[in-house]
Design a protein around this motif. Structure first.
Motif, PDB file in Angstrom:
ATOM      1  N   LEU A  80     -22.317  14.371  37.413  1.00 18.85           N
ATOM      2  CA  LEU A  80     -22.031  15.151  36.214  1.00 18.85           C
ATOM      3  C   LEU A  80     -20.528  15.263  35.974  1.00 18.85           C
ATOM      4  CD1 LEU A  80     -23.956  16.524  34.298  1.00 18.85           C
ATOM      5  CD2 LEU A  80     -23.392  18.660  35.412  1.00 18.85           C
ATOM      6  N   ARG A  81     -19.783  15.410  37.075  1.00 20.94           N
ATOM      7  CA  ARG A  81     -18.324  15.474  36.981  1.00 20.94           C
ATOM      8  C   ARG A  81     -17.796  14.184  36.355  1.00 20.94           C
ATOM      9  NH1 ARG A  81     -13.958  13.772  39.373  1.00 20.94           N
ATOM     10  NH2 ARG A  81     -14.913  12.378  40.883  1.00 20.94           N
ATOM     11  N   LEU A  82     -18.356  13.051  36.786  1.00 22.85           N
ATOM     12  CA  LEU A  82     -17.935  11.754  36.223  1.00 22.85           C
ATOM     13  C   LEU A  82     -18.305  11.683  34.747  1.00 22.85           C
ATOM     14  CD1 LEU A  82     -18.981   9.493  39.227  1.00 22.85           C
ATOM     15  CD2 LEU A  82     -16.628   9.937  38.444  1.00 22.85           C
ATOM     16  N   ALA A  83     -19.487  12.200  34.407  1.00 26.38           N
ATOM     17  CA  ALA A  83     -19.949  12.156  33.008  1.00 26.38           C
ATOM     18  C   ALA A  83     -19.065  13.018  32.109  1.00 26.38           C
ATOM     19  CB  ALA A  83     -21.403  12.631  32.930  1.00 26.38           C
ATOM     20  N   MET A  84     -18.425  14.039  32.678  1.00 25.34           N
ATOM     21  CA  MET A  84     -17.581  14.922  31.862  1.00 25.34           C
ATOM     22  C   MET A  84     -16.175  14.374  31.679  1.00 25.34           C
ATOM     23  SD  MET A  84     -18.779  18.727  32.984  1.00 25.34           S
ATOM     24  CE  MET A  84     -17.693  19.538  31.828  1.00 25.34           C
ATOM     25  N   GLY A  85     -15.778  13.416  32.502  1.00 19.88           N
ATOM     26  CA  GLY A  85     -14.446  12.819  32.345  1.00 19.88           C
ATOM     27  C   GLY A  85     -13.339  13.710  32.878  1.00 19.88           C
ATOM     28  N   SER A  86     -12.106  13.503  32.326  1.00 13.53           N
ATOM     29  CA  SER A  86     -10.922  14.117  32.936  1.00 13.53           C
ATOM     30  C   SER A  86     -10.844  15.629  32.731  1.00 13.53           C
ATOM     31  CB  SER A  86      -9.662  13.449  32.381  1.00 13.53           C
ATOM     32  OG  SER A  86      -9.661  13.597  30.983  1.00 13.53           O
ATOM     33  N   ILE A  87     -11.706  16.175  31.874  1.00  9.14           N
ATOM     34  CA  ILE A  87     -11.678  17.639  31.665  1.00  9.14           C
ATOM     35  C   ILE A  87     -12.299  18.373  32.862  1.00  9.14           C
ATOM     36  CG2 ILE A  87     -13.918  17.944  30.480  1.00  9.14           C
ATOM     37  CD1 ILE A  87     -10.853  19.449  28.979  1.00  9.14           C
ATOM     38  N   ALA A  88     -13.011  17.604  33.716  1.00 10.28           N
ATOM     39  CA  ALA A  88     -13.637  18.218  34.898  1.00 10.28           C
ATOM     40  C   ALA A  88     -12.719  18.070  36.103  1.00 10.28           C
ATOM     41  CB  ALA A  88     -14.982  17.566  35.183  1.00 10.28           C
ATOM     42  N   SER A  89     -12.626  19.143  36.876  1.00 13.58           N
ATOM     43  CA  SER A  89     -11.809  19.112  38.092  1.00 13.58           C
ATOM     44  C   SER A  89     -12.387  18.092  39.075  1.00 13.58           C
ATOM     45  CB  SER A  89     -11.827  20.520  38.705  1.00 13.58           C
ATOM     46  OG  SER A  89     -11.356  20.475  40.011  1.00 13.58           O
ATOM     47  N   SER A  90     -11.507  17.391  39.791  1.00 16.82           N
ATOM     48  CA  SER A  90     -12.006  16.356  40.712  1.00 16.82           C
ATOM     49  C   SER A  90     -12.569  16.975  41.988  1.00 16.82           C
ATOM     50  CB  SER A  90     -10.887  15.373  41.047  1.00 16.82           C
ATOM     51  OG  SER A  90      -9.792  16.089  41.545  1.00 16.82           O
ATOM     52  N   LYS A  91     -12.311  18.266  42.210  1.00 12.70           N
ATOM     53  CA  LYS A  91     -12.780  18.909  43.437  1.00 12.70           C
ATOM     54  C   LYS A  91     -14.102  19.635  43.187  1.00 12.70           C
ATOM     55  CE  LYS A  91     -11.253  22.637  46.558  1.00 12.70           C
ATOM     56  NZ  LYS A  91     -12.058  22.362  47.676  1.00 12.70           N
ATOM     57  N   ILE A  92     -15.071  19.363  44.037  1.00 15.65           N
ATOM     58  CA  ILE A  92     -16.349  20.087  43.949  1.00 15.65           C
ATOM     59  C   ILE A  92     -16.286  21.228  44.963  1.00 15.65           C
ATOM     60  CG2 ILE A  92     -18.836  19.892  44.414  1.00 15.65           C
ATOM     61  CD1 ILE A  92     -18.765  17.232  43.052  1.00 15.65           C
ATOM     62  N   PRO A  93     -16.222  22.490  44.485  1.00 15.35           N
ATOM     63  CA  PRO A  93     -16.071  23.596  45.440  1.00 15.35           C
ATOM     64  C   PRO A  93     -17.278  23.694  46.377  1.00 15.35           C
ATOM     65  CG  PRO A  93     -15.888  24.371  43.166  1.00 15.35           C
ATOM     66  CD  PRO A  93     -16.306  22.959  43.101  1.00 15.35           C
ATOM     67  N   THR A  94     -17.008  23.989  47.631  1.00 17.64           N
ATOM     68  CA  THR A  94     -18.103  24.120  48.601  1.00 17.64           C
ATOM     69  C   THR A  94     -18.223  25.550  49.119  1.00 17.64           C
ATOM     70  OG1 THR A  94     -16.587  23.373  50.316  1.00 17.64           O
ATOM     71  CG2 THR A  94     -18.023  21.700  49.345  1.00 17.64           C
ATOM     72  N   THR A  95     -17.327  26.411  48.684  1.00 17.90           N
ATOM     73  CA  THR A  95     -17.478  27.839  49.007  1.00 17.90           C
ATOM     74  C   THR A  95     -17.219  28.634  47.736  1.00 17.90           C
ATOM     75  OG1 THR A  95     -15.160  28.256  49.506  1.00 17.90           O
ATOM     76  CG2 THR A  95     -16.522  27.488  51.338  1.00 17.90           C
ATOM     77  N   LEU A  96     -17.812  29.821  47.704  1.00 16.24           N
ATOM     78  CA  LEU A  96     -17.661  30.662  46.517  1.00 16.24           C
ATOM     79  C   LEU A  96     -16.215  31.144  46.364  1.00 16.24           C
ATOM     80  CD1 LEU A  96     -19.748  31.560  44.441  1.00 16.24           C
ATOM     81  CD2 LEU A  96     -19.901  33.740  45.670  1.00 16.24           C
ATOM     82  N   SER A  97     -15.559  31.330  47.502  1.00 20.26           N
ATOM     83  CA  SER A  97     -14.190  31.867  47.432  1.00 20.26           C
ATOM     84  C   SER A  97     -13.208  30.854  46.820  1.00 20.26           C
ATOM     85  CB  SER A  97     -13.710  32.325  48.806  1.00 20.26           C
ATOM     86  OG  SER A  97     -13.891  31.291  49.730  1.00 20.26           O
ATOM     87  N   ASP A  98     -13.583  29.566  46.814  1.00 19.84           N
ATOM     88  CA  ASP A  98     -12.724  28.546  46.170  1.00 19.84           C
ATOM     89  C   ASP A  98     -12.760  28.663  44.639  1.00 19.84           C
ATOM     90  OD1 ASP A  98     -12.134  27.327  48.527  1.00 19.84           O
ATOM     91  OD2 ASP A  98     -13.545  25.660  48.306  1.00 19.84           O
ATOM     92  N   LEU A  99     -13.831  29.264  44.146  1.00 17.42           N
ATOM     93  CA  LEU A  99     -14.129  29.137  42.717  1.00 17.42           C
ATOM     94  C   LEU A  99     -13.114  29.794  41.765  1.00 17.42           C
ATOM     95  CD1 LEU A  99     -16.179  27.633  41.105  1.00 17.42           C
ATOM     96  CD2 LEU A  99     -17.696  29.617  41.228  1.00 17.42           C
ATOM     97  N   PRO A 100     -12.717  31.050  42.005  1.00 13.48           N
ATOM     98  CA  PRO A 100     -11.763  31.655  41.063  1.00 13.48           C
ATOM     99  C   PRO A 100     -10.490  30.823  40.946  1.00 13.48           C
ATOM    100  CG  PRO A 100     -12.687  33.325  42.511  1.00 13.48           C
ATOM    101  CD  PRO A 100     -13.147  31.994  43.049  1.00 13.48           C
TER     102      PRO A 100
END
Ligand code: UTP
Length: 226
Positions: A80-100
């Motif tokens: 999905l990240r690839l489908a969204m292109g450059s507007i999507a962050s390249s990092k997929i968060p793996t903890t909730l604390s990364d999210l903010p």
């Protein structure tokens, strides 16, 4: 606007559909390009259930099955990240604390599961809570919440608004096994009850439904809090 979109397994077939992913990616990127904050949570779909089923037959404990499911949700998030292109962050968060921190970058954040014992619906509600989302849109393979499983019971009726307490009483009757969470798992609903995030269930078959719900259109099923 700050939003979270959960995309259920229906978008992630055994052989993921490139056209469907592109169409969804374009709609979601457009929403972010308008200046909105967005977190997208990908479900596990058929491949998660297949892998979990095989692992279980090989003797894996439920938590190992969950961890395998989480890996598949992250693989789906990557598509999905690839489908969204450059507007999507390249990092997929793996903890909730990364999210903010990740949403603060101005890019859309795409993620999958977090920890065993829950579904990606719980992830979506937690993500909505921690990013102070004003709306959570839950895209499923049906038009919203029904009185019964519409795929098994043709008489099942679409409910236009459902109280969160009703959702919890249904979820408590369900199973808590890897790959087998029904509409929502109890943890997801408990977090909904405390965070009271405006939530709507819509079909993801048409990305326009997701956008419509984000724009406040009265489609699918709305969750009400008492
Ligand atoms: P989901 O159950 O959320 O995906 O994750 P799904 O089956 O595609 O369901 P819908 O269509 O999105 O509602 C797949 C599996 O991954 C594990 C669970 O075993 C879950 O059933 N999982 C996922 C976790 O253990 N923790 C998570 O945070 C997310």
């Amino acid at each position: 606007m700050r939003a979270v979109v959960k995309l259920g397994g229906a978008l992630f077939r055994r052989e993921p559909n490139v056209t469907a992913l592109k169409a969804m990616g374009e709609v979601l990127s457009g929403f972010v390009e308008e200046g909105n904050q967005l977190v997208v949570v990908a479900g596990g779909g058929e491949n998660a259930r297949t892998y979990i089923g095989v692992a279980r037959k090989l003797g894996a404990e439920e938590s190992t099955c969950d961890l395998l499911g989480i890996q598949i949700t992250r693989a789906n998030a990557e598509l999905l990240r690839l489908a969204m292109g450059s507007i999507a962050s390249s990092k997929i968060p793996t903890t909730l604390s990364d999210l903010p921190h990740c949403v603060g970058s101005g890019k859309a954040v795409v993620m999958g599961g977090l920890q065993p014992g829950q579904s990606t619906n719980a992830v979506a509600v937690l993500a909505a809570e921690i990013t102070r989302a004003e709306i959570l849109v839950n895209g499923t393979d049906v038009d919203g919440v029904y009185t019964d499983d519409p795929k098994k019971n043709p008489k099942a009726k679409l409910i236009r608004s459902v109280n969160v307490d009703k959702l919890l009483s249904w979820a408590m009757g369900g199973e808590v096994f890897a790959g087998r969470y029904e509409l929502l798992d109890p943890l997801a609903i408990k977090i909904m009850q405390r965070a009271k995030i405006p939530t709507r269930f819509v079909s993801l078959a048409d990305p326009g439904n997701i956008l419509g719900a984000l724009q406040g259109k009265d489609i699918g099923t709305r969750v009400v809090y008492s």
